[in-house]
Design an enzyme around this catalytic site. Sequence first.
Site, PDB file in Angstrom:
ATOM      1  N   GLU A  57      -7.005 -11.448   1.542  1.00  8.22           N
ATOM      2  CA  GLU A  57      -6.628 -12.159   2.776  1.00  8.22           C
ATOM      3  C   GLU A  57      -7.760 -12.093   3.805  1.00  8.22           C
ATOM      4  O   GLU A  57      -7.994 -13.048   4.542  1.00  8.22           O
ATOM      5  CB  GLU A  57      -5.322 -11.600   3.323  1.00  8.22           C
ATOM      6  CG  GLU A  57      -4.140 -11.972   2.438  1.00  8.22           C
ATOM      7  CD  GLU A  57      -2.859 -11.280   2.844  1.00  8.22           C
ATOM      8  OE1 GLU A  57      -2.819 -10.034   2.821  1.00  8.22           O
ATOM      9  OE2 GLU A  57      -1.886 -11.971   3.165  1.00  8.22           O
ATOM     10  N   GLU A  71       1.112  -8.231  -3.835  1.00  5.18           N
ATOM     11  CA  GLU A  71       2.097  -7.633  -2.945  1.00  5.18           C
ATOM     12  C   GLU A  71       3.514  -7.609  -3.519  1.00  5.18           C
ATOM     13  O   GLU A  71       4.261  -6.670  -3.307  1.00  5.18           O
ATOM     14  CB  GLU A  71       2.106  -8.349  -1.597  1.00  5.18           C
ATOM     15  CG  GLU A  71       0.911  -8.051  -0.717  1.00  5.18           C
ATOM     16  CD  GLU A  71      -0.292  -8.941  -0.987  1.00  5.18           C
ATOM     17  OE1 GLU A  71      -0.346  -9.569  -2.040  1.00  5.18           O
ATOM     18  OE2 GLU A  71      -1.190  -8.988  -0.116  1.00  5.18           O
TER      19      GLU A  71
HETATM   20  N1  T1G Z   1      -3.391   1.810  -0.328  1.00  5.37           N
HETATM   21  C1  T1G Z   1      -3.430   3.155  -0.363  1.00  5.37           C
HETATM   22  N2  T1G Z   1      -3.896   3.879  -1.421  1.00  5.37           N
HETATM   23  C2  T1G Z   1      -4.337   3.186  -2.478  1.00  5.37           C
HETATM   24  C3  T1G Z   1      -4.332   1.776  -2.523  1.00  5.37           C
HETATM   25  C4  T1G Z   1      -3.829   1.090  -1.383  1.00  5.37           C
HETATM   26  N3  T1G Z   1      -3.813  -0.233  -1.314  1.00  5.37           N
HETATM   27  N4  T1G Z   1      -4.840   1.392  -3.714  1.00  5.37           N
HETATM   28  C5  T1G Z   1      -5.143   2.520  -4.387  1.00  5.37           C
HETATM   29  N5  T1G Z   1      -4.850   3.584  -3.649  1.00  5.37           N
HETATM   30  C6  T1G Z   1      -5.071   4.987  -4.033  1.00  5.37           C
HETATM   31  C7  T1G Z   1      -4.295   5.358  -5.278  1.00  5.37           C
HETATM   32  O1  T1G Z   1      -2.976   5.782  -4.916  1.00  5.37           O
HETATM   33  C8  T1G Z   1      -5.143   6.477  -5.820  1.00  5.37           C
HETATM   34  O2  T1G Z   1      -4.862   7.611  -5.006  1.00  5.37           O
HETATM   35  C9  T1G Z   1      -6.572   6.057  -5.470  1.00  5.37           C
HETATM   36  O3  T1G Z   1      -6.440   5.118  -4.393  1.00  5.37           O
HETATM   37  C10 T1G Z   1      -7.286   5.395  -6.623  1.00  5.37           C
HETATM   38  O4  T1G Z   1      -6.414   4.348  -7.079  1.00  5.37           O
HETATM   39  C11 T1G Z   1      -1.134  -7.100   4.250  1.00  5.37           C
HETATM   40  C12 T1G Z   1       0.531  -5.646   2.847  1.00  5.37           C
HETATM   41  C13 T1G Z   1      -7.591  -1.116  -6.161  1.00  5.37           C
HETATM   42  C14 T1G Z   1      -7.387  -1.889  -8.567  1.00  5.37           C
HETATM   43  O5  T1G Z   1      -1.649  -3.628  -4.337  1.00  5.37           O
HETATM   44  O6  T1G Z   1      -4.444  -2.030  -7.706  1.00  5.37           O
HETATM   45  O7  T1G Z   1      -2.422  -5.557   1.098  1.00  5.37           O
HETATM   46  O8  T1G Z   1      -3.883   9.098  -6.789  1.00  5.37           O
HETATM   47  O9  T1G Z   1      -6.297   5.213  -9.434  1.00  5.37           O
HETATM   48  O10 T1G Z   1      -7.775   2.533 -11.150  1.00  5.37           O
HETATM   49  O11 T1G Z   1      -0.750  -8.617   2.538  1.00  5.37           O
HETATM   50  O12 T1G Z   1      -5.813   1.082  -6.938  1.00  5.37           O
HETATM   51  O13 T1G Z   1      -6.317   9.239  -6.210  1.00  5.37           O
HETATM   52  O14 T1G Z   1      -4.575  10.024  -4.555  1.00  5.37           O
HETATM   53  O15 T1G Z   1      -5.434   2.883  -8.855  1.00  5.37           O
HETATM   54  O16 T1G Z   1      -9.886   2.229  -9.696  1.00  5.37           O
HETATM   55  C15 T1G Z   1      -2.150  -4.682  -1.869  1.00  5.37           C
HETATM   56  C16 T1G Z   1      -3.300  -1.497  -5.207  1.00  5.37           C
HETATM   57  C17 T1G Z   1      -1.585  -3.701  -0.888  1.00  5.37           C
HETATM   58  C18 T1G Z   1      -3.842  -2.826  -4.667  1.00  5.37           C
HETATM   59  C19 T1G Z   1      -8.250   0.384  -8.005  1.00  5.37           C
HETATM   60  N6  T1G Z   1      -3.123  -4.023  -2.685  1.00  5.37           N
HETATM   61  N7  T1G Z   1      -4.324  -0.719  -5.827  1.00  5.37           N
HETATM   62  O17 T1G Z   1      -7.825   0.904  -9.247  1.00  5.37           O
HETATM   63  O18 T1G Z   1      -7.937   3.397  -8.779  1.00  5.37           O
HETATM   64  S1  T1G Z   1      -0.353  -4.452   0.118  1.00  5.37           S
HETATM   65  C20 T1G Z   1      -2.770  -3.518  -3.890  1.00  5.37           C
HETATM   66  C21 T1G Z   1      -4.797  -1.060  -7.076  1.00  5.37           C
HETATM   67  C22 T1G Z   1      -1.226  -5.512   1.115  1.00  5.37           C
HETATM   68  C23 T1G Z   1      -1.234  -7.309   2.791  1.00  5.37           C
HETATM   69  C24 T1G Z   1      -0.392  -6.395   1.976  1.00  5.37           C
HETATM   70  C25 T1G Z   1      -5.847  -0.138  -7.646  1.00  5.37           C
HETATM   71  C26 T1G Z   1      -7.279  -0.717  -7.556  1.00  5.37           C
HETATM   72  P1  T1G Z   1      -4.914   9.085  -5.674  1.00  5.37           P
HETATM   73  P2  T1G Z   1      -6.444   3.952  -8.627  1.00  5.37           P
HETATM   74  P3  T1G Z   1      -8.411   2.273  -9.805  1.00  5.37           P
END
Ligand code: T1G
Length: 697
Positions: A105, A125
């Site tokens: 976004e 999301e």
């Molecule tokens: N927020 C907080 N922590 C996150 C995070 C996030 N978005 N994404 C990952 N982490 C933490 C995860 O819990 C782990 O923590 C560490 O980072 C490594 O993650 C306004 C509201 C980006 C592809 O859905 O898909 O944006 O266990 O092991 O395999 O519209 O993380 O080490 O303590 O998964 O390299 C939308 C979610 C949010 C992406 C990387 N975004 N994340 O994968 O690492 S909602 C997502 C992923 C949003 C807006 C809306 C994957 C990754 P810990 P990992 P990875």
Amino acid sequence: MSTPVTYDLDDEIAVITVDNPPVNALGHTTRAALKDCVDRFAADETARIAVICGAGRLFLGGADVSEFGKPPQDPWLPEICTLIEDCPKPVVASIHGAALGGGLEVALGCHYRLALPGTKLGLPEVSLGILPGAGGTQRAPRVVGTDAALEMITSGKPVAPEAARESGLIDRVGEGKGAEAARAEGVAYARELLAEGAAPRPVSGLPRPAAPADGWDTWEQNLRRKFPGQVAQMQATKAVKAATEMDLPDGLAEERRLFNELIDTPQREGLIHAFFIERKVARVPGLKDATPRDVQAIGVVGGGTMGSGIATAALLAGLPVTLVEMKPEAADKARATIESNLAGAVKRGKMSDAKRDAALATVTTTTDYGELKDADVIIEAVFESLDVKKDVFTQLDAVAKPGAVLATNTSYLDINEIAQATSRPADVIGLHFFSPAHVMKLLEVVVADVTGTDVTATAFALGKRLGKVSVRAGVCDGFIGNRMLSHYRSAADWMILHGASPYQIDRALEQFGFAMGPMKVADLAGIDIGYMTRQRKGKQTGVVYPQWADDLYGMDRLGRKTGRGFYIYDDESPKGREDPEVLDLIAKERAAQGVIPRDFTDDEIVERYMAAMVNEGARILEDGIALRPLDIDVVKLMGYGFPRYRGGPMKYADMTGIATIRDRLNAYEDGSGFWSPAALIDTLAAEGRNFESMNND
Ligand code: T1G
């Protein structure tokens, strides 16, 4: 403290770099720093164009998911996207690794977008029970069209850079990989744009998108079929519909209203719980300082469905495999199964032809145990007999190199006894794969009494390399998943004996969100599997014995594989239809036991079934078979079709209320003891605590 967003100049190009490890999540501090840098760029007379990029392994991982459920803090992400969009000078997004959710976004708020090969570009999301809340539902349809935007937003699946360029989501696919290449490519693109005299190109300047080609009703019907019971996908569709009916500012306001409604839903709470525990589950208490042994080669004993599946999983992870079978023809059959499995992986786009051929070149199928001498981990997957397995492990003990991990794929046998069949019991562990082993992500790592900590760490490292979600379990009959299954299946049997139709039970639980009801699961797994388990366990005090299921076995009605089990499967009803003869078998058993059948509501069916599931989960925690409630939730979510948006059985109990679960169990208790609440449930309820309070690292 270093700022999570830096600003530097490359001649007339302002480079704004987000550096908030591990995934550049856009938490409050990062948003504030990003806003400051955008403001600085707007005011910086030297800078004529800006590039936003990410440090580390990816561009932006989206909003900080851990902030949901807490009061939002200024600046909000939608405001930052609009601030970028309204900037009087052009802004380029240069993306590598991933731009997900709010990350994409932000890029849509930019005027030009470049992505490096291999980047994941998505709006996931809905998988968290929410919707793109920073302009994604308004800008994406304007850029790629309503149908493509609806597909991205309601599936949550990322798209690759090449497809994104075709759809117009990005302007250019760069070259190279990593943060440095993203910066360099972004700066080079910015130079080109400057040379062309490119002006800001706000998405807000694009016309309102049209309605989807097949109309909104068709989209919503499809969503109801694909995501039964889930709210986020439908809500996101409403937001996209607003984009086709309103100018951007009003559409953004409508998107925010719809987003806020989802934030308050139990499904958002359940899905975000699932997101975090799937990562936390690998941080096993007591394992933090253990060093995994090096694993370069895998041995497999047994080339049946499971053994061949395990071998396939190893090959898909790039690990060479030596598979031992008893006879040459069985070894050949195993190779053929592996080849077929890999062909399926190629067909599903999980593997290229070249990689498949290379993998097959690293497979050795043999009848000689001696060829296992170089394997670092040897996984036994032979017939479920303790004597047979003990004999295999004695042979492995004689040929395996020192330090090799000896693993059994048993689904219920006592691994302590298997370990004692060797001179190296500390090297023995359970790796309980779920069929098909090269597809199902769940892996129960079953730790025996004397298993070495480094052996457990090796198992978890191997599980990660195989792309599994590994859960630590202790030794008991059925470990975590099957032990629970056995108990809540008995709850269903109790309800059937007392009047519930097996078909009503399936319907009620599928309505609750299970992928399949327990009778359909039994038909799929095979009525003979349940029969063999009951023969092994025998009749248990206080537990209803489903004589009708034994009768089906006796009639050779084994479920899908024989075309008849609880359901009839034929051309008329390939997915199964109810069988009146099953109801007759049940009626006969009720009469034999003098039970007067009564009606059950769907609610009672679900509440009893879930109370039994949670109760056994509590006992599994009491016995130390699972170390944390989250381990139980992950097992049920990843291996047993538990509805993800409810977060797992222990999360369901927390959201229902522990005291409520306790009270229901006490109300159900009929003197058999089957329904009496576990001591842990009484304790948590008495102390006003919940299972989440036990989920510490
Ligand atoms: N927020 C907080 N922590 C996150 C995070 C996030 N978005 N994404 C990952 N982490 C933490 C995860 O819990 C782990 O923590 C560490 O980072 C490594 O993650 C306004 C509201 C980006 C592809 O859905 O898909 O944006 O266990 O092991 O395999 O519209 O993380 O080490 O303590 O998964 O390299 C939308 C979610 C949010 C992406 C990387 N975004 N994340 O994968 O690492 S909602 C997502 C992923 C949003 C807006 C809306 C994957 C990754 P810990 P990992 P990875």
